[in-house]
Design an enzyme around this catalytic site. Sequence first.
Site, PDB file in Angstrom:
ATOM      1  N   SER A  90     -94.922  41.390 -39.792  1.00  0.00           N
ATOM      2  CA  SER A  90     -96.135  42.086 -39.365  1.00  0.00           C
ATOM      3  C   SER A  90     -97.018  41.096 -38.295  1.00  0.00           C
ATOM      4  CB  SER A  90     -96.792  42.369 -40.494  1.00  0.00           C
ATOM      5  OG  SER A  90     -98.036  43.489 -40.056  1.00  0.00           O
ATOM      6  N   ASP A 100     -91.554  52.768 -39.048  1.00  0.00           N
ATOM      7  CA  ASP A 100     -92.722  51.829 -39.522  1.00  0.00           C
ATOM      8  C   ASP A 100     -94.021  52.240 -38.612  1.00  0.00           C
ATOM      9  OD1 ASP A 100     -94.324  49.818 -40.342  1.00  0.00           O
ATOM     10  OD2 ASP A 100     -93.179  48.266 -39.498  1.00  0.00           O
ATOM     11  N   HIS A 138     -92.616  49.146 -44.209  1.00  0.00           N
ATOM     12  CA  HIS A 138     -93.332  48.072 -43.488  1.00  0.00           C
ATOM     13  C   HIS A 138     -92.875  46.645 -44.056  1.00  0.00           C
ATOM     14  CE1 HIS A 138     -95.640  45.994 -40.815  1.00  0.00           C
ATOM     15  NE2 HIS A 138     -96.481  45.548 -41.840  1.00  0.00           N
TER      16      HIS A 138
END
Length: 564
Positions: free
Chosen positions: A240, A463, A492
């Site tokens: 991320s 995502d 995710h």
Amino acid sequence: MRATALCSAAGSVLLTALASAPVGGLPADAGYRPALADSAETRGTALAARRAAAAGIRFGSCSGDQEMPGALRCGTVTVPLDYAHPDGKQIRLTVSRAEATARDPRDPKRPVPRQGALVFNPGGPGASGMYFPLVGLLPEWKRIGAAYDLVGYAPRGVGRSAPLSCRDPRKLSRGPSQAPTFPSESYKKERVAEAKAYARGCARKGGAGLRHYTSLNNARDLDVLRAALGEKKLTFMGASYGTYFGALYATLFPSHVRRMVFDSAVNPDPEQIWYRTNLDQSAAFESRWADFRAWIARHDEVYGLGRTAREVLHSYEKALARLAAAPAGGKVGPGQLQGAFLQAGYYDDYWPQRALALSAYLKGDPKPLVQQAGPYPEAAREQENARAVYTAVECNDAPWPTDWRVWDRDNTDLARVAPFETWDNVWANLPCAYWSGPRQRPLDVRTLPGELPPTLILAAELDAATPYEGARELRRRLSGSALVTERGAGTHGIAGGPNRCVNGHLDAYLLEGRLPLYGADCAPRAEPRPVAPGNRAKAAPGVPWRAGQARPATSSATSLRRPV
């Protein structure tokens, strides 16, 4: 064409139009990286790295309040607060490590050569990686844990690493809150006032040092950590937001890279950071929310929330209205419900439990919903710290619109096609409109052919937190990178999860340096199975932690949610 595709297309068209809207501040400059090559910060980083290499890290037992099992060892690494002044104020970052087992899990008698340290960051900004070394206990990570020391750390500002705070944690909202899909003008004024007050609190409590909490400094800290670990070249995995400052690192220090994994990549285009990133994210969550509703509808015999995605939406909106009138348990209002269901947009592991809680609530039993969505005061300090770091880093990193009318215009338009997450995303980021500190120009992430060793990018096609275009843009900018896509999936963070195809590519790269020449596609993981009423033990609020996730927050309504 599915409703999700329609929502996505509408959002994409709208965001293309928004891309021409000015956000103010300095434009991104493709010449920015050469200008940094001989900057004071670059020289300061080199000096700090030499000092860290000489000092090393003294690993010992972890302090009691870190709640670490005995197998983990903890230590600290010292970095300058301001790399332009490396002899000035110093801060300490906490580090955790589990040493390589050096034994093949398939044949314990067979030794495995150590390949160095694998450093991990789970994202945020504001998430701690201190728990990462625990993944070595999981079957999916045992081969990697045999070859690598697994190293996690708390970035600057997080946890015990020179922690940031913007307000008294005891003043965090513990009761129900509203979450209007189409807020009134009076409600907007209230939230604007809150954003201004929060920005002032950050400036007051953070002081002059607040400006140094940035993604670029996170990348510089990573190089000092590399040196402190005794590694000539870095093996790093970022998930991320961790992919963004990992990409900054690759751009600033390409010759220091051994291997890098980018799991669920942030779009590194300087024009995206960070205002347009959040617009794209809000549009993407609408599609993922539609996917979740369609899954609930396919299991109507279990949940009774509707046979179509539209009927499920009606059930959700009915719950919002009831909670607005009478919060569940006096704690859960529309804001808490939206926060709990937003988590399901990140991880489909949450789908069964969230659907069960909604179903039970509408049938007269609020307990599962209160359990899953209610605030946890004991986590207030951690949550306040995480939000402070998130805000400081993103506000410092880039220009943001300083005129509320720009935010109002762009998000009013977006909410017409993507109402689920849009305004909640605004309130999370609005303090950046009133930030008093200086703003940086985002670095132009880019490497030349042969400048950077081959890197691995992992992405789920659906995502929402880091939309798939970000992975493709990162692949275009990092020469020699390979993209592995989990098609038709939207969780995710996909490394170390249930997809054997994804994990096979991860192992091949980290253990042998092998990448698929033209990238690769993996079939999606199996959909989650519904949980029937009366079987709530399988629908507990938490899900197993894995790399690619921040440590699960105990309160869904105030959890780490951006990028990121």
